[in-house]
Structure formats: C-alpha cells, structure tokens
Enzyme design. Sequence first.
Site, PDB file in Angstrom:
ATOM      1  N   TRP A 182     -26.061 145.797  48.280  1.00 29.65           N
ATOM      2  CA  TRP A 182     -25.329 146.146  49.495  1.00 29.65           C
ATOM      3  C   TRP A 182     -24.020 146.841  49.080  1.00 29.65           C
ATOM      4  O   TRP A 182     -23.328 146.379  48.182  1.00 29.65           O
ATOM      5  CB  TRP A 182     -25.027 144.874  50.308  1.00 29.65           C
ATOM      6  CG  TRP A 182     -24.161 145.171  51.483  1.00 29.65           C
ATOM      7  CD1 TRP A 182     -24.569 145.550  52.727  1.00 29.65           C
ATOM      8  CD2 TRP A 182     -22.733 145.147  51.519  1.00 29.65           C
ATOM      9  NE1 TRP A 182     -23.488 145.778  53.522  1.00 29.65           N
ATOM     10  CE2 TRP A 182     -22.340 145.537  52.814  1.00 29.65           C
ATOM     11  CE3 TRP A 182     -21.744 144.849  50.586  1.00 29.65           C
ATOM     12  CZ2 TRP A 182     -21.008 145.627  53.213  1.00 29.65           C
ATOM     13  CZ3 TRP A 182     -20.411 144.942  50.963  1.00 29.65           C
ATOM     14  CH2 TRP A 182     -20.054 145.316  52.272  1.00 29.65           C
ATOM     15  N   ASP A 206     -22.745 146.914  67.536  1.00 29.23           N
ATOM     16  CA  ASP A 206     -23.045 145.501  67.774  1.00 29.23           C
ATOM     17  C   ASP A 206     -22.042 144.854  68.745  1.00 29.23           C
ATOM     18  O   ASP A 206     -20.855 145.172  68.714  1.00 29.23           O
ATOM     19  CB  ASP A 206     -22.955 144.813  66.396  1.00 29.23           C
ATOM     20  CG  ASP A 206     -23.568 143.444  66.384  1.00 29.23           C
ATOM     21  OD1 ASP A 206     -23.960 142.956  67.450  1.00 29.23           O
ATOM     22  OD2 ASP A 206     -23.649 142.862  65.285  1.00 29.23           O
ATOM     23  N   ARG A 264     -26.930 135.739  57.723  1.00 32.76           N
ATOM     24  CA  ARG A 264     -25.973 136.106  58.770  1.00 32.76           C
ATOM     25  C   ARG A 264     -26.223 135.293  60.056  1.00 32.76           C
ATOM     26  O   ARG A 264     -26.190 135.817  61.145  1.00 32.76           O
ATOM     27  CB  ARG A 264     -26.096 137.601  59.066  1.00 32.76           C
ATOM     28  CG  ARG A 264     -24.805 138.242  59.529  1.00 32.76           C
ATOM     29  CD  ARG A 264     -25.079 139.619  60.106  1.00 32.76           C
ATOM     30  NE  ARG A 264     -23.843 140.328  60.373  1.00 32.76           N
ATOM     31  CZ  ARG A 264     -23.724 141.353  61.180  1.00 32.76           C
ATOM     32  NH1 ARG A 264     -24.769 141.828  61.809  1.00 32.76           N
ATOM     33  NH2 ARG A 264     -22.567 141.930  61.370  1.00 32.76           N
ATOM     34  N   LYS A 315     -29.249 153.236  67.353  1.00 31.23           N
ATOM     35  CA  LYS A 315     -29.088 152.788  65.963  1.00 31.23           C
ATOM     36  C   LYS A 315     -29.864 151.489  65.822  1.00 31.23           C
ATOM     37  O   LYS A 315     -29.557 150.508  66.514  1.00 31.23           O
ATOM     38  CB  LYS A 315     -27.609 152.584  65.647  1.00 31.23           C
ATOM     39  CG  LYS A 315     -27.348 152.073  64.227  1.00 31.23           C
ATOM     40  CD  LYS A 315     -25.857 152.028  63.960  1.00 31.23           C
ATOM     41  CE  LYS A 315     -25.509 151.358  62.654  1.00 31.23           C
ATOM     42  NZ  LYS A 315     -24.058 151.195  62.489  1.00 31.23           N
ATOM     43  N   TRP A 316     -30.852 151.502  64.958  1.00 32.25           N
ATOM     44  CA  TRP A 316     -31.770 150.358  64.806  1.00 32.25           C
ATOM     45  C   TRP A 316     -31.412 149.633  63.514  1.00 32.25           C
ATOM     46  O   TRP A 316     -31.708 150.100  62.429  1.00 32.25           O
ATOM     47  CB  TRP A 316     -33.184 150.902  64.728  1.00 32.25           C
ATOM     48  CG  TRP A 316     -34.264 149.882  64.657  1.00 32.25           C
ATOM     49  CD1 TRP A 316     -34.386 148.853  63.776  1.00 32.25           C
ATOM     50  CD2 TRP A 316     -35.414 149.813  65.495  1.00 32.25           C
ATOM     51  NE1 TRP A 316     -35.525 148.148  64.000  1.00 32.25           N
ATOM     52  CE2 TRP A 316     -36.176 148.720  65.048  1.00 32.25           C
ATOM     53  CE3 TRP A 316     -35.867 150.575  66.571  1.00 32.25           C
ATOM     54  CZ2 TRP A 316     -37.380 148.369  65.655  1.00 32.25           C
ATOM     55  CZ3 TRP A 316     -37.064 150.227  67.158  1.00 32.25           C
ATOM     56  CH2 TRP A 316     -37.801 149.130  66.710  1.00 32.25           C
ATOM     57  N   ASP A 317     -30.809 148.479  63.661  1.00 30.04           N
ATOM     58  CA  ASP A 317     -30.293 147.744  62.513  1.00 30.04           C
ATOM     59  C   ASP A 317     -31.259 146.632  62.104  1.00 30.04           C
ATOM     60  O   ASP A 317     -32.165 146.243  62.863  1.00 30.04           O
ATOM     61  CB  ASP A 317     -28.925 147.153  62.889  1.00 30.04           C
ATOM     62  CG  ASP A 317     -28.006 146.971  61.695  1.00 30.04           C
ATOM     63  OD1 ASP A 317     -28.490 147.022  60.555  1.00 30.04           O
ATOM     64  OD2 ASP A 317     -26.797 146.758  61.922  1.00 30.04           O
ATOM     65  N   MET A 318     -31.055 146.079  60.933  1.00 24.25           N
ATOM     66  CA  MET A 318     -31.893 144.984  60.417  1.00 24.25           C
ATOM     67  C   MET A 318     -31.083 144.347  59.296  1.00 24.25           C
ATOM     68  O   MET A 318     -30.945 144.919  58.227  1.00 24.25           O
ATOM     69  CB  MET A 318     -33.196 145.603  59.895  1.00 24.25           C
ATOM     70  CG  MET A 318     -34.285 144.650  59.550  1.00 24.25           C
ATOM     71  SD  MET A 318     -34.188 144.169  57.818  1.00 24.25           S
ATOM     72  CE  MET A 318     -35.751 143.396  57.608  1.00 24.25           C
ATOM     73  N   ASN A 319     -30.493 143.180  59.589  1.00 22.91           N
ATOM     74  CA  ASN A 319     -29.428 142.682  58.723  1.00 22.91           C
ATOM     75  C   ASN A 319     -29.757 141.491  57.841  1.00 22.91           C
ATOM     76  O   ASN A 319     -28.848 140.835  57.346  1.00 22.91           O
ATOM     77  CB  ASN A 319     -28.196 142.352  59.572  1.00 22.91           C
ATOM     78  CG  ASN A 319     -27.442 143.616  59.935  1.00 22.91           C
ATOM     79  OD1 ASN A 319     -26.968 144.331  59.065  1.00 22.91           O
ATOM     80  ND2 ASN A 319     -27.360 143.914  61.218  1.00 22.91           N
ATOM     81  N   ASP A 340     -22.991 150.677  54.164  1.00 20.44           N
ATOM     82  CA  ASP A 340     -21.807 150.136  54.838  1.00 20.44           C
ATOM     83  C   ASP A 340     -20.542 150.446  54.053  1.00 20.44           C
ATOM     84  O   ASP A 340     -19.439 150.202  54.537  1.00 20.44           O
ATOM     85  CB  ASP A 340     -21.933 148.611  54.988  1.00 20.44           C
ATOM     86  CG  ASP A 340     -22.713 148.234  56.238  1.00 20.44           C
ATOM     87  OD1 ASP A 340     -22.900 149.103  57.107  1.00 20.44           O
ATOM     88  OD2 ASP A 340     -23.132 147.070  56.337  1.00 20.44           O
TER      89      ASP A 340
HETATM   90  C1  DGJ Z   1     -24.690 146.455  59.714  1.00 20.58           C
HETATM   91  C2  DGJ Z   1     -24.557 147.938  59.855  1.00 20.58           C
HETATM   92  O1  DGJ Z   1     -24.758 148.549  58.622  1.00 20.58           O
HETATM   93  C3  DGJ Z   1     -23.180 148.257  60.430  1.00 20.58           C
HETATM   94  O2  DGJ Z   1     -23.010 149.645  60.508  1.00 20.58           O
HETATM   95  C4  DGJ Z   1     -23.064 147.616  61.767  1.00 20.58           C
HETATM   96  O3  DGJ Z   1     -23.976 148.184  62.661  1.00 20.58           O
HETATM   97  C5  DGJ Z   1     -23.264 146.117  61.659  1.00 20.58           C
HETATM   98  N1  DGJ Z   1     -24.507 145.812  60.994  1.00 20.58           N
HETATM   99  C6  DGJ Z   1     -23.253 145.470  63.002  1.00 20.58           C
HETATM  100  O4  DGJ Z   1     -23.595 144.164  62.956  1.00 20.58           O
END
Ligand code: DGJ
Length: 740
Positions: A200, A368, A444, A477-481, A549
Amino acid sequence: MPINVHQNGTLFHLTNQKISYLIQVLSDGSLGNLYFGKKVTDREDFQHLIENEYRPNTSYVNKGEVDFSREHLRQEYPVYGTTDYRHPALSVLQENGSRITSLKLADYRIYPGKQSLDGLPATYTEVAEEATTIEFILWDDLIQLEVVLSYTLFEEAAAVSRSVRVKNKSTQKLHLEQVMSLCLDLSDCEYEMLQLSGAWGRERFPEFRKLVSGIQSVESARGASSHYQNPFLALKRLDCTEQAGEVLGFSLVYSGNFLAQVEVDTYDVSRVTMGINPFQFDWLLTAGETFQAPEVVMVYSDAGLNGMSQTYHKLYRERLARGEWRDKERPVLINNWEATGMDFTEDKLLAFAKTAAEDGVELFVLDDGWFGGRRHERAGLGDWVANLELLPNGITGLAKKINELGLMFGLWFEPEMVNEDSELFRKHPEWIIRVPDRSVSHGRHQYVLDFGRPEVVDFIYQMVAKILREAEIHYVKWDMNRCITEPYSATLPAERQGEVFHRYMLGVYDIYERLTSEFPQILFEFCASGGGRFDPGMLYYSPQGWTSDDTDAVERMKIQYGTSMVYPLSSMGAHVSAVPNEQTFREVSIETRGNVALFGSFGYELDLNKLSKEERTSVREQIAFAKEYRRVIQEGTFYRLLSPFEGNYCAWMIVSRDKETVIIGYYKILNEVNAPFKRLYLKGLEAEKVYQRVDNEQLYYGDELMNIGLVTSDTSCGQVIDGRATSYDFDSRIIVLKGK
Ligand code: DGJ
C-alpha cells in the site's frame, strides 16, 4: 494468412509482421512449443528445432524405447506425472484418486476475430480482420476431458492472447486443482525476470532478478490481485534496456488470486506459467460442465522495455478497455477525500465544488461518507442510501446542485463490503465470507460480502443502480479496501469450498458488467485502497483506476513509472494533493505536483479554497494545459527516459500519433551544486522534422533531439552568484515541442 498450418495439421506458425509462434504436434500427439519471439520466415518444416537426446536418469514414455521423454521437451500445455517432473499447466483429480492426464490434439479450428470469454474480462476485436484465433482441442480419452487452448494473434501488435477452457465430457466428477492460462517453455534461461511489486502506498515498483535454476514466482492469495504483486512478469535479455533489446511480457487479465511463475530446469529450459493461483483453488467440474480460465496477453519486444510497454498500452487502451469513455477525453476531476475525509456537509461540498468549477475543473467526486450511518470507518458500508442528515437533498439534490455549477457529478461506492454496524449486516449477517462458528477477521472494521452468491450480487446491484438511476451521475469510483480472510461460502457444499475466491471474482465481474451495460454514460474508476487491484481485469470494466493512495509527487514518479510498464497513462488516476503531503509530509511545489499528475488521468484531491492566489493561478494553468493536451497524453506513445529508481532524475515523454506534438516531463529529486551539464535523449521523433519548443521558440531537428539531445541543464550546473535560488529540490519542467 497469419496462421500457417503445415504438415497435415501438425505444425502451426502463428505470425504477423512482428512475431512468430511455432507449435508442433509431438510424436505422442501432444502439443510442443518450438518458438515464440521475433518473426521468422515461414517454412514447411521446423522439426529440427525439437531437441531430444538420450539422457541418464530419465523416464521414457514408450515401452522399449528411449527416444521420447517429456522431461526434455518444450511443451505447450504440460501435465505432471508422465515423465515431466516440472510444475504442470493442468492438474485434474479424478474419482479414483489419480491426477494423471494425457492430452492429445484431437482437432483445431481457425477463425477470424476473437470470441469473448464467458463471465471474464478479455481483449477483443472490433472487426474480425484485426486478429485471427486458433483453438486447439486437446482430448484425454480415458477421462473424456476436453481442453481447448485458444490463441489470438493480433494483426498489428506483437501480442498473442491465450486462454484455456476445460470441459468434463465424462460422467464422473473431476476436481480442477490447477488450470493455468499459459505455459511457455523457453529454450534457455539467460533472462532477468521483471516483476511489479510493492505494498500500500508504493505499488508496482519494478524489481529485477536474474533467473536461477528452480522456481521463482510472484503471486497473490488475498482475493485481489493486490498491492503486493501485480499479475504480470517479463523476461528480458540481460542486455535489454528501456530502449533496446529483447523482452517477453506476460500479463494476466484477472483481478483475483494469481500465480506468475518461472521454473528453470537443470537443462536451462525456462517454463513460464501464469493463471489463477492453484494455492487454495479447487474447482469441481461435474459431468457436462465447462471451466473458463482467464486470459494472458503475451508481448514480444525487440525495442526494450519501452517497446513492450507501448504494445500493452495500445492494446489495453484500445482493445481491453471498453465503453463510451474508452476514447473520450477524460474530465479533469476534483475529489474531496484528502481534503475533507468524511467530515463534510452539503454546504461545505458546494463551496469546495464552486471554486473548482471557477478554476476549470469538470467533474466533482464525492468520496466515502455520504451514505447510511457512515460517519466513521466502523459503520455504514452496505447501506447505499444517502444520509439525509448530512445531505438533506439526497444524492439527487446534491448532484443537481453540482451540475448547476457546471460540473459533472461523481460518487464513491465500496459495493463488495459491509460493516457490522449497518442495516445490511443486521438483516443479512449470513451474507459475509466466513467459516461458520469460527471467529471472523476484519480489515478496516469491515467484512467482505460473499459475491459468489448471486442473491448478494443482485441485492447490491439493485441498491447501487437505484442511486445511479435517480441522480444525474457521470462517474463512479468503485473502491475495495480489504483482502479476503477465512474464505468460505455458506451456500457452497464442502467439495466446492475451493471455488470461493474465483466465484467471488466472477460475482464482481458480473455486477460490473451489469452496471456498465445499464449505465454506459458513466465513467467508472476502479480503486482498492489505492492501487490494490490495478490490473487488466479491472481495465475491461473501467478505463481508469486510482493508482495509489500515496499522492506525494516524488513517490508518484516511482509509482507511475512502474505502473507504466504495463498500463497506459489513460488508466492511471493522478491527482494533485495538498502539502505537506499526508503520507510523506513532504513539501513539493504545486507546479511539480501538477507536472507529475499531468501524466495520467488528471485531477485534484485538495480544497482549492485553501490555496494562495499564486497557487490558484498555477492550478488554472495546469487545468488549461490538461485540457489542451489530454488527447495526446491519453493516446500518444509514451517513453520512459530516466528512471527515478536509478538516480536523482526522472524523465518521460509522449509523442502524439502524428508525431507533431511532444510532451516531456523532466524531474529533479534533490537539488545539486555545481552539477554536470544534462541532456535528455528524446525518442520516437521524426528525424527530419523541425520541432519548436513552445516556451522559448527554439528550433531543432528531430534527429538532433534524439542523437545530440535536448539540453536540460539548470542553474544547479554552476555556482549561485547573486544569492537567489533558481533551482530547487523537487524541481520539474514540462517541455512541449511542436512540429513546424
Ligand atoms: C481508499 C481510497 O484509495 C481512497 O481514495 C478513498 O476513496 C478511501 N478509500 C475512502 O475510504
């Protein structure tokens, strides 16, 4: 005819103006590999390329004979256990406990164009003449197993895409334990392996290692292609540089667990295999069922790493990415995340957007925090309805107000996840990936929804689609954390638990396909905690992604440099953020932050209201520049010139298709004192064309710029005389040249 068939259908020569791929049916009916590389002249017979000597301590296939061992042969789709001891391409567990298979060529068919892959992303053709496909139908008679190897040769590109389809035509249950998408046995091991590795905040840093005997590999077992390793590897000759020499690239069009491996045997044969990671994989194939493995795109270049990258860039930009936005100029966007986090109100967002509109930004993205009970990381995921306390007019009302400012409106989702503190989890706690009765890990504070279950995908689809239908939304924007842990699906039987990871990916692809089909006008951007799922699979659905990020300009030079090994600039979301940078605490001028981000899909990630008047002027200039040159940046030929991994400088350039416009990005990391003079040797220009620098009107011939070089020395090549600094740490320049 790009696929020449000789010797009664036993020798196949796939060839275009650039490459040749030679496949030969071996004496036992299986497929052997003779060559993949630079184009060679076609001929009726290449038998002499099969090298097969008697060697001690070897097992042989045919009784009484010592002339045929797979151990010594280069094969196209090898299996283990019948004299080949290397890792195979395919492993099938049968009802009797055997894993031995024998694949012989039963038939082949050649057709123009390329077929899509069932449920999976893949390169495509727009007109059939662009490519030719050959399918080899391999057959194991004992277990009635059909394996179809599919090869598409693109007419104009030094690229072949390959995929594999397995069909169980027997009445027994078969377990696919390993189905690699590609195997390529190369005749020697004089290569360095390039991988794109990181974590990351520092995704896709190029790493090189000389091949040694044994196995070297990169993989992911996280449920996503990951920040850590990219589904890519290249084998470059030891003398290959960025600009010259031979290299083979292998890129997997898949976003889940993968393995990319090179096994060098004791005779220096290098076996490249790539595909779904066999670790934790076990796919039950019942009678009549078919399994489709993802695609690998192989590229050959004799023009160094840049040549390889340029082939991937063009192919992925034009024949992997799809949809209305594929060829459209990408809007300059502003995203509120780094500026506000989840701490916003409608008024605050509107003030933020208003300034952006005044400065020329075209798209406002709300990140978010806008939905359900999402005021912090511990709640709300899964509830894709606007929080009306925050946004009294809902998303529809906010989008309308943003549109009235002259901006397009974009919205963040993380559809694959759920927080325990959410309506969705309270209603459907059984929808997450976990092992019943065991504790479940979080990332998270969130859990992963089981996207292998159609009812889960459908529910999320309806929730997301409702918002997209109701509001005027132009971008998602399709996120996946987080990564997947405790892989287990409550609805699959025990014998199918090895399918969880792949079924999850199929579910993700399914919802992406449905959303992009229903909302073709929306620009989708993929994201996974920055660049944690930055892969060709995602590019098929979204023409751009959030690269990392880490938005520090110096770090971004490295990230964008590494990412460009495979991925086109148009796919790299690149934004100017505030200083000191929130990751590195580094202060970099607004100009240099812009000069790095302009080599991607450009935007901002800060509150423009907080900038000085001078900085706002720079922002306006950057936006004007982005708009003037974005077509060239999106579509031009990109060259890496100086690597930030190798010295104090980074440089790259883009040449427009017609070679009339040249954009150079030149960056110095730390300032120097009394430094040597500097020149940059440009690439890809027309030798006899006259080019003029836009900033100072200096004229040059193309060959001069390529051979003598463009002088880039600054005042650090000397002593400061009047006490005024004119060159700095993190200095940079963008130089534009135009053909006269
Ligand atoms: C991770 C993304 O990389 C960020 O740009 C942002 O959208 C955050 N998640 C929001 O939780």
